[in-house]
Scaffold this motif. Structure first.
Motif, PDB file in Angstrom:
ATOM      1  N   HIS A 100       0.841  -1.194   0.000  1.00 10.68           N
ATOM      2  CA  HIS A 100       0.000   0.000   0.000  1.00 10.68           C
ATOM      3  C   HIS A 100       0.879   1.248   0.000  1.00 10.68           C
ATOM      4  O   HIS A 100       2.003   1.227   0.520  1.00 10.68           O
ATOM      5  CB  HIS A 100      -0.898   0.037   1.246  1.00 10.68           C
ATOM      6  CG  HIS A 100      -1.940  -1.044   1.276  1.00 10.68           C
ATOM      7  ND1 HIS A 100      -3.259  -0.817   0.986  1.00 10.68           N
ATOM      8  CD2 HIS A 100      -1.853  -2.363   1.562  1.00 10.68           C
ATOM      9  CE1 HIS A 100      -3.940  -1.936   1.091  1.00 10.68           C
ATOM     10  NE2 HIS A 100      -3.112  -2.900   1.447  1.00 10.68           N
ATOM     11  N   SER A 101       0.369   2.325  -0.559  1.00 10.86           N
ATOM     12  CA  SER A 101       1.092   3.598  -0.464  1.00 10.86           C
ATOM     13  C   SER A 101       1.136   4.023   1.001  1.00 10.86           C
ATOM     14  O   SER A 101       0.312   3.576   1.810  1.00 10.86           O
ATOM     15  CB  SER A 101       0.405   4.670  -1.304  1.00 10.86           C
ATOM     16  OG  SER A 101      -0.822   5.069  -0.693  1.00 10.86           O
ATOM     17  N   TYR A 102       2.088   4.910   1.332  1.00 12.57           N
ATOM     18  CA  TYR A 102       2.216   5.272   2.745  1.00 12.57           C
ATOM     19  C   TYR A 102       0.992   6.045   3.237  1.00 12.57           C
ATOM     20  O   TYR A 102       0.579   5.884   4.385  1.00 12.57           O
ATOM     21  CB  TYR A 102       3.490   6.071   2.987  1.00 12.57           C
ATOM     22  CG  TYR A 102       3.780   6.242   4.466  1.00 12.57           C
ATOM     23  CD1 TYR A 102       3.887   5.132   5.299  1.00 12.57           C
ATOM     24  CD2 TYR A 102       3.904   7.503   5.037  1.00 12.57           C
ATOM     25  CE1 TYR A 102       4.115   5.265   6.656  1.00 12.57           C
ATOM     26  CE2 TYR A 102       4.144   7.649   6.399  1.00 12.57           C
ATOM     27  CZ  TYR A 102       4.244   6.523   7.197  1.00 12.57           C
ATOM     28  OH  TYR A 102       4.465   6.656   8.544  1.00 12.57           O
ATOM     29  N   ASP A 103       0.398   6.859   2.380  1.00 10.39           N
ATOM     30  CA  ASP A 103      -0.829   7.565   2.779  1.00 10.39           C
ATOM     31  C   ASP A 103      -1.948   6.570   3.087  1.00 10.39           C
ATOM     32  O   ASP A 103      -2.718   6.762   4.042  1.00 10.39           O
ATOM     33  CB  ASP A 103      -1.280   8.521   1.667  1.00 10.39           C
ATOM     34  CG  ASP A 103      -0.402   9.769   1.593  1.00 10.39           C
ATOM     35  OD1 ASP A 103       0.301  10.057   2.573  1.00 10.39           O
ATOM     36  OD2 ASP A 103      -0.401  10.430   0.536  1.00 10.39           O
ATOM     37  N   GLU A 104      -2.048   5.520   2.284  1.00 12.93           N
ATOM     38  CA  GLU A 104      -3.054   4.486   2.549  1.00 12.93           C
ATOM     39  C   GLU A 104      -2.761   3.764   3.864  1.00 12.93           C
ATOM     40  O   GLU A 104      -3.683   3.461   4.629  1.00 12.93           O
ATOM     41  CB  GLU A 104      -3.082   3.485   1.392  1.00 12.93           C
ATOM     42  CG  GLU A 104      -3.647   4.044   0.101  1.00 12.93           C
ATOM     43  CD  GLU A 104      -3.518   3.074  -1.058  1.00 12.93           C
ATOM     44  OE1 GLU A 104      -4.281   3.211  -2.031  1.00 12.93           O
ATOM     45  OE2 GLU A 104      -2.645   2.174  -1.010  1.00 12.93           O
ATOM     46  N   GLN A 105      -1.501   3.493   4.135  1.00 11.80           N
ATOM     47  CA  GLN A 105      -1.126   2.843   5.392  1.00 11.80           C
ATOM     48  C   GLN A 105      -1.564   3.679   6.597  1.00 11.80           C
ATOM     49  O   GLN A 105      -2.120   3.147   7.566  1.00 11.80           O
ATOM     50  CB  GLN A 105       0.396   2.641   5.444  1.00 11.80           C
ATOM     51  CG  GLN A 105       0.929   1.632   4.458  1.00 11.80           C
ATOM     52  CD  GLN A 105       2.423   1.416   4.624  1.00 11.80           C
ATOM     53  OE1 GLN A 105       2.949   1.457   5.732  1.00 11.80           O
ATOM     54  NE2 GLN A 105       3.119   1.188   3.520  1.00 11.80           N
ATOM     55  N   LEU A 106      -1.324   4.978   6.518  1.00  9.22           N
ATOM     56  CA  LEU A 106      -1.693   5.851   7.638  1.00  9.22           C
ATOM     57  C   LEU A 106      -3.203   5.872   7.844  1.00  9.22           C
ATOM     58  O   LEU A 106      -3.685   5.861   8.986  1.00  9.22           O
ATOM     59  CB  LEU A 106      -1.178   7.272   7.390  1.00  9.22           C
ATOM     60  CG  LEU A 106       0.345   7.450   7.410  1.00  9.22           C
ATOM     61  CD1 LEU A 106       0.704   8.892   7.064  1.00  9.22           C
ATOM     62  CD2 LEU A 106       0.929   7.077   8.767  1.00  9.22           C
TER      63      LEU A 106
END
Length: 505
Positions: free
Chosen positions: A82-88
């Motif tokens: 997942h992209s880091y924004d999605e992870q957050l």
């Protein structure tokens, strides 16, 4: 506001993780006979961490040479695709769901203290409010501590890495060990060292322990721990099973390590310290079986929040240094420490919270169960020129807490202002400890620090808010979780560090 929302929504969240937390909380508590007053909610969880990880969980039967690294990444770093924004956003959703369920569980039970209901109903302050997650300053190659086990890989060769268990141990009895060289979270120097340790095991005549929980005859190499600082100084702890070896045979194992990593091809790892420990149990402390320095410096050092700390073989080390500094800063900010504050650092480890707080607080009591951690803490206090206002106590928090609070009352009076910082990776509060914390009116704030949300930790919040009909006797005014401050200290995983601010109402 929370109570209104609680009364008007329509059922408990049907997430697996939340269901388990609710079951854990209700196991030792009584619930209302009728829930008709509480209409069901129809909200669905935004993200189900348990089911998500379960779908990715690999089993030994499914591993091949081609897919082993992908399967291991799914196990250790389930959000790495997942992209880091999605992870957050996923982590934010998980934490909000967890504390929404905690708030509901606190209010649902008939033992809830009337002061808690009054606080929530009249909106006297925040209740289980989750702030926006703070991103990690570093996303890849952030781990400064790795614990790895020896085992046999998919190809049947000796290796070092993480275990993957079989789905059915009767049909497939072998637990496989997968080397982690492709994980995004690992430092390049750790990866290089693991590659060399893998080669060392393959060429060494002694066999390895196939499973750290099951020991067989004539199996010796067990596991290693790698610790490094921001300057890439590296400490390697090697743990072996002594079996029936003589002292001379154990000494030969040490020589073999040094021949490879100091005089042989492994010298390119540039290891600063090598420790050796013999251990015939699942885990041995330094008191039971001391770590023996067989090469290099006795300690490595790290800078946290402009303070210098020494790190020993048994030191508790945060795996993400940059994110850890955000946690320490946030703790000091929300603890609201001033010159009249007494700080209880429960689970002090190498003394970071205690040392950072000592320059502001009136008095600090640091408690940890590991002798070596207390020794590190004392050394670090002198190293940083701290005021002589830290008392270091080695032992169980439950045994020492009552004595400490009595001492505080005798020395400083019942009207002292006390803030407790509880590191839940070191201690999980028992009912007795909660009773002690609630019994002293001077304790107005408890800050919980945790990267997990298991049932026992959630039960702590429940008991802190329980009322007079609780099994706990003469427990004093309740504490409730008001604000939760998440910090992403473990990118690519579903976990995050949470600081839970509990205030007395």
């Amino acid at each position: 506001m929370f109570l209104t929302k609680f009364l008007t929504q329509r059922s408990l969240t049907p997430s697996y993780i939340l269901f388990n937390i609710s079951r854990a909380l209700q196991y030792q508590t009584s619930t209302r006979k009728s829930t008709e007053t509480y209409p069901k909610q129809n909200l669905k969880p935004k993200f189900d961490a348990i089911n998500f990880e379960h779908t990715l969980k690999p089993y030994a039967e499914d591993l091949t040479l081609e897919n082993q690294h992908e399967k291991l990444s799914n196990l250790i770093l389930p959000l790495s695709n997942h992209s880091y924004d999605e992870q957050l956003q996923i982590k934010q959703d998980i934490i909000e769901q967890v504390f929404d369920q905690i708030g509901r569980a606190i209010l649902w039970d008939k033992r809830v203290d009337s002061q808690v209901l009054k606080y929530v109903e009249f909106q006297q302050g925040k209740f289980c409010h989750v702030e926006s997650i703070i991103p990690s300053p570093i996303i890849d190659h952030y781990r400064c501590k790795d614990d790895l086990s020896c085992g046999y890989g998919v190809d049947g060769q000796k290796t070092i890495g993480f275990y993957i268990n079989p789905r059915n141990s009767k049909n497939f009895p072998n637990t496989l060990c997968i080397p982690p060289m492709h994980l995004k979270s690992m430092k390049s120097k750790h990866i290089l060292t693991l590659k060399h340790f893998d080669q060392f095991l393959k060429q060494h005549p002694l066999s390895i322990c196939e499973n750290t929980n099951i020991f067989k005859k004539d199996q010796y190499w067990r596991s290693i721990t790698l610790k490094s600082n921001e300057q890439n100084d590296l400490m390697m702890n090697v743990i072996v099973h002594p079996q029936s070896f003589s002292k001379n045979e154990i000494d030969q194992m040490k020589k073999d390590l040094l021949n490879y990593f100091i005089d042989g091809s492994g010298r390119e790892c540039e290891i600063n310290s090598i420790y050796f420990q013999t251990c015939a149990q699942n885990r041995c402390t330094s008191e039971e079986n001391p770590f023996e320095l067989i090469y290099g410096n006795e300690f490595i050092y790290e800078i946290y929040n402009e303070k210098k700390f020494r790190i020993s073989p048994e030191s508790l080390l945060h795996v993400n240094k940059k994110a850890a500094e955000l946690v320490y800063t946030s703790i000091l900010e929300h603890a609201q420490i001033d010159e009249n504050t007494i700080v209880l650092d429960i689970g002090s480890a190498i003394g970071i919270y205690s040392i950072l707080a000592s320059s502001i607080a009136k008095k600090v009591y640091a408690i940890d169960p590991v002798t070596l951690c207390i020794e590190d803490g004392k050394f670090n206090a002198k190293l940083n020129g701290c005021r002589d206002n830290i008392e270091w106590i080695c032992g169980s928090a439950e045994v020492n807490l009552h004595r400490i609070l009595k001492k505080i009352a005798d020395l400083h009076g019942d009207h002292s202002r006390i803030v407790a910082i509880v590191n839940l990776s070191r201690y999980s509060l028992s009912n007795r400890m909660i009773t002690i914390l609630r019994s002293l009116p001077s304790i107005q704030r408890i800050l919980y620090v945790s990267s997990k949300s298991d049932g026992q930790i959630m039960h702590n919040f429940y008991e802190l808010a329980a009322g007079e009909r609780s099994k706990l006797k003469q427990i004093g005014a309740p504490f409730i979780p008001t604000s939760i401050y998440p910090i992403d200290s473990l990118p690519h995983t579903t976990d995050a560090e949470t600081i839970v601010n509990c205030v007395r109402v």
